[in-house]
Design an enzyme around this catalytic site. Sequence first.
Site, PDB file in Angstrom:
ATOM      1  CE1 TYR A 148     -11.029   5.718   8.686  1.00 15.48           C
ATOM      2  CE2 TYR A 148      -9.772   3.989   7.518  1.00 15.48           C
ATOM      3  CZ  TYR A 148     -10.031   5.173   7.665  1.00 15.48           C
ATOM      4  OH  TYR A 148      -9.594   6.173   7.212  1.00 15.48           O
ATOM      5  CB  THR A 222     -16.567  -2.546  -8.935  1.00 19.70           C
ATOM      6  OG1 THR A 222     -16.837  -3.637  -8.106  1.00 19.70           O
ATOM      7  CG2 THR A 222     -15.117  -2.515  -9.191  1.00 19.70           C
TER       8      THR A 222
END
Length: 311
Positions: A148, A222
């Site tokens: 990426y 998270t």
Amino acid sequence: MWPTLLFLLQGVAGSWEEWWTYDGISGPDFWGLLNPEWSFCTKGRRQSPIDLNPGVLLYDPLLKDIQVDKNRVSGTIMNTGHSIIFRSENLDLESVVNITEGPLSYKYRFEEIHLHYGRTDDKGSEHTLSGYAFPAELQILGYNSDLYNNISEALAMRRSEGVVAIAVLLQMGDLSNPELRVLTSQLHRIVYRGQEARLQHLSVYDLLPDTHFFMTYDGSLTMPGCQETVTWIVMNRPIFITKQQLYILRKLMQGAQNNPKAPLGNNFRPPLPLNQRVVRTNIDFERIEGKKCPSMRNNMYYEARKWTRNP
């Protein structure tokens, strides 16, 4: 109930990014219900953080030591209203920090550091150890630069091995880790949401504790949208943070200067179910010959079950 609640929330929130929090009806239990794009937060089966229970650790003899480049980086530290984030500039090759080896099959480029902490000393870390929480947790994030172009692209693809996150738990001590002092040196300039400050010559390598032992598992971000693209590496020893550093952190606010709202602390997501995932470790107890494993607490030790490959 939910349609009414969602309608009300959409009425008060112009932007989900600005609206979510770590408590109440905009907290972690509701992230996946508030915004369909965050459905992983509710429906995902590989969510983070987790509680690291010694009974589930599996020894993997093929795990290598983690390699982190020693280049120093400069960038911006900011108060996002959710967390304290340092973002690297990566302007040239000399400022690039690569993370390799360990459980990783690709090269990852360091991008950000996130800092989570509690308003009291008994909580603050996202990962816990047999239910025990540390006062803070530092997370070093990098993206898969082999596949990426940047971290946004790695997250958008929602594939495994897109992002690496190294979790370093912070324990109270009389003398802080030197690089943690660099990281917290500009906190007085970012008391309120949206404020940022220049930070120079930070060593990501020296933020790591003096150990090559770690635990690793497949998980997620998270924070919303909880994409399950993260290889987590949790170091098996803490670094130290002082009471004074925690005091300064606890003075930071969630809101802007004209509307400070509440303190920024307690910005952690509670542990999520393991759901049959494997948590591997490079700690070989058979070679320790009866010695206890280096641990995060003097009275607590990890145990690992023998890990073997299927024939």
